[in-house]
Design an enzyme around this catalytic site. Structure first.
Site, PDB file in Angstrom:
ATOM      1  N   CYS A 144      78.099  21.177 -19.751  1.00 34.25           N
ATOM      2  CA  CYS A 144      78.948  20.470 -18.771  1.00 34.25           C
ATOM      3  C   CYS A 144      78.684  18.958 -18.776  1.00 34.25           C
ATOM      4  O   CYS A 144      79.047  18.275 -19.707  1.00 34.25           O
ATOM      5  CB  CYS A 144      78.769  21.085 -17.391  1.00 34.25           C
ATOM      6  SG  CYS A 144      80.041  20.536 -16.234  1.00 34.25           S
ATOM      7  N   HIS A 161      79.946  26.691 -18.011  1.00 40.82           N
ATOM      8  CA  HIS A 161      78.580  27.027 -17.581  1.00 40.82           C
ATOM      9  C   HIS A 161      78.190  28.426 -18.064  1.00 40.82           C
ATOM     10  O   HIS A 161      78.604  29.414 -17.469  1.00 40.82           O
ATOM     11  CB  HIS A 161      78.487  26.974 -16.047  1.00 40.82           C
ATOM     12  CG  HIS A 161      78.556  25.587 -15.518  1.00 40.82           C
ATOM     13  ND1 HIS A 161      77.443  24.810 -15.337  1.00 40.82           N
ATOM     14  CD2 HIS A 161      79.611  24.823 -15.155  1.00 40.82           C
ATOM     15  CE1 HIS A 161      77.801  23.629 -14.879  1.00 40.82           C
ATOM     16  NE2 HIS A 161      79.117  23.604 -14.752  1.00 40.82           N
ATOM     17  N   GLU A 216      75.406  29.804 -17.720  1.00 40.90           N
ATOM     18  CA  GLU A 216      74.356  30.359 -16.858  1.00 40.90           C
ATOM     19  C   GLU A 216      74.885  31.173 -15.689  1.00 40.90           C
ATOM     20  O   GLU A 216      74.147  31.944 -15.101  1.00 40.90           O
ATOM     21  CB  GLU A 216      73.442  29.230 -16.356  1.00 40.90           C
ATOM     22  CG  GLU A 216      74.082  28.216 -15.399  1.00 40.90           C
ATOM     23  CD  GLU A 216      74.803  27.058 -16.107  1.00 40.90           C
ATOM     24  OE1 GLU A 216      75.181  27.233 -17.284  1.00 40.90           O
ATOM     25  OE2 GLU A 216      75.003  26.007 -15.479  1.00 40.90           O
TER      26      GLU A 216
END
Ligand code: XMP
Length: 511
Positions: free
Chosen positions: A80, A168, A170
């Site tokens: 990002c 993202h 994660e």
């Protein structure tokens, strides 16, 4: 020191901890460091991940660290803001995006057979959360994937092991995010997946032995998971030189002091139980304000603990059960205010006059890893699965002033509730549960008699970290049974209510 470290440089994203969680789930050791404090031991890190950030790279105030010792020198994954940062300073163009780029999107591969996307299918869902977008790739940038709204969703730099993604990986909404991290860390960066609870125990025990030598260590046990696991690790490392102190503040759950003390002794720990109930209750007498109660308990705890620690000759260290989220919070880019909010939660912080050095064996691991480490050392499952319990104990669940009679009533009510949850197989479905004694009496009727007695509230929440929580939809039959049992068995209570508030806007505790 772990052989295969991954360095996560934090630019202040709310998701940075999640990156570390996902990496650890791959059995890879990683550490988070703020972007403005790049560690000196870069050689110990085999790969680097740049986190997201709430900032815009176009702002002068945004994080703009010098990455010359990292980029091109070791495998780098930029997420990002990280991806935008690479583009902005290397010949690309970052600009505000025209369309809203927040939420779900689907990947469409531009480059076939890219090892970065091994085992990830075309159309894989990813999570976007950004307001700037990369209009032009940096020099030598090669486009790898796009989404409907984001052309430059993933790229790499030709001639380097540098990869960048706008989404993202994660967050759970990025369905193949963990696979992507594995592709980068294992297949591309060659990091080995050797981080396991057993390896952690071995290395930590060795490290503790080197650090502490023949010194004596004092540790305050609370009955909770963190202090227990910390104690068992230290015990493994230094045996009887670890002196544990378990204080009864008179505000524990029913029979907890004796049963937990027995459990500790059974584990071979060198533990001294100190029943200071009266001292705590005397100091609390007449106090109604929640913060005043917390302060009183914190103060008496330190006095009692200090008295006991002084009796241990040549104690040089104080061990604490601090875990990684507390550490990250205090050193993070945004460290400060949020760290203070939490500080009151840790009864037993070190007073300066104690002059002991600090040892924190769990300071680099997360809560669920603490449990895994505990399990790998053979700690009882029930103890490891215990609900969190606040340091000031029942004092903040007795609204208003505290008397020993109120403590007794609440202990009885709490025991019926908690035992009931266990008996009905509900305990492990709840993150935290307890009873609250309200400062009101209500009218009831028992037989032909009118009663005017106490009201108790039951609270059961689901949560992952206590920061947000929702009330648990316990079965009506369970609530009915529990309420009857409480009113029929606990003298002084004639009404039971169930708390159906979420956090926010309510909190988990009532005080
Ligand atoms: P709240 O009430 O803030 O609680 O939603 C979040 C979590 O923190 C615990 N808590 C405390 N723990 N000392 C502690 O050690 C405290 O003073 C304290 N106050 C709240 C609470 O039990 C929940 O798990």
């Amino acid at each position: 020191m772990q052989q295969h470290n991954v360095l996560i440089l934090d630019f202040g994203s709310q998701y940075t901890q999640l990156i570390a969680r996902r990496v650890r789930e791959l059995n890879i050791y990683c550490e988070i460091h703020p972007y403005n404090k790049i560690p000196n031991n870069l050689n110990d890190f085999k790969a680097v991940i740049l986190s997201g950030s709430p900032s815009s790279v176009r702002s002068d105030q945004a994080p703009h660290p010098d990455l010359s010792e990292i980029r091109g020198m070791k495998p780098l994954l930029a997420v990002c803001y990280g991806a935008q940062y690479l583009a902005h300073f290397s010949g690309g163009l970052v600009a505000p995006s025209n369309t809203r780029e927040y939420g779900r999107a689907n990947l469409s591969f531009v480059k076939e057979n890219e090892s970065f996307f091994t085992n990830i299918s075309e159309g894989s869902q990813v999570w976007m959360s950004h307001s700037d977008t990369i209009k032009d790739l940096p020099t030598n940038g090669v486009l790898l994937a796009s989404t409907h709204d984001v052309k430059n969703a993933a790229y790499k730099i030709e001639g380097e092991t540098t990869y960048a993604i706008q989404f993202h990986p994660e967050v759970y909404h990025s369905t193949d995010g963990k696979q992507l991290l594995e592709n980068f860390l294992v297949n591309i960066a060659g990091v080995s997946q050797t981080w396991t609870p057993d390896s952690f125990v071995d290395e930590t025990v060795k490290g503790l032995q080197d650090k502490i030598g023949e010194d004596k260590v004092v540790l305050g046990l609370s009955g909770g998971v963190d202090s227990t696991v910390a104690a068992v690790l230290l015990h493994k490392a230094i045996g009887k030189n670890l002196h544990c102190i378990f204080v009864n503040n008179g505000l524990l759950r029913k029979d907890e002091y004796t049963s937990v003390l027995k459990q500790y002794e059974g584990m071979g720990l060198n533990v001294k139980g100190v029943d200071a109930s009266e001292r705590f209750l005397n100091d609390l007498a007449g106090l109604s304000d929640p913060e005043a109660k917390r302060k009183s308990i914190g103060k008496v705890f330190i006095e009692v603990f200090d008295d006991e620690a002084n009796q241990i000759e040549n104690a040089k260290w104080l061990a604490q059960g601090t875990i990684y989220p507390d550490v990250i919070e205090s050193v993070s880019v945004n460290g400060g205010p949020s760290a203070t909010i939490k500080s009151h939660h840790n009864v037993g912080g070190l007073p300066d006059f104690m002059k002991l050095k600090i040892v924190e064996p769990l300071r680099m691991i997360f809560k669920d890893e603490v449990r895994r480490v505990g399990a790998s050392m053979g700690i009882d499952k029930e103890l490891l699965g215990r609900h969190p319990f606040p340091g000031p104990g029942l004092a903040i669940r007795i609204l208003g002033d505290i008397t020993s009679e109120k403590v007794r009533i609440l202990q009885e009510v709490d025991a019926i509730f908690i035992n009931g949850l266990r008996e009905d197989g509900l305990y492990d479905k709840v993150w935290q549960a307890g009873a609250i004694l309200l400062p009101v009496n209500s009218v009831g009727v028992m037989g032909d008699e009118r009663t005017y007695e106490k009201v108790v509230a039951l609270r059961a929440v689901e949560s992952t970290d206590g920061m947000t929580a929702d009330w648990v939809n316990l079965p009506y039959e369970f609530l009915q049974k529990t309420s009857n049992k409480i009113i029929n068995n606990v003298k002084g209570v004639n009404r039971v209510v169930y708390d159906i508030s979420s956090k926010p806007p309510a909190t988990i505790e009532w005080e």
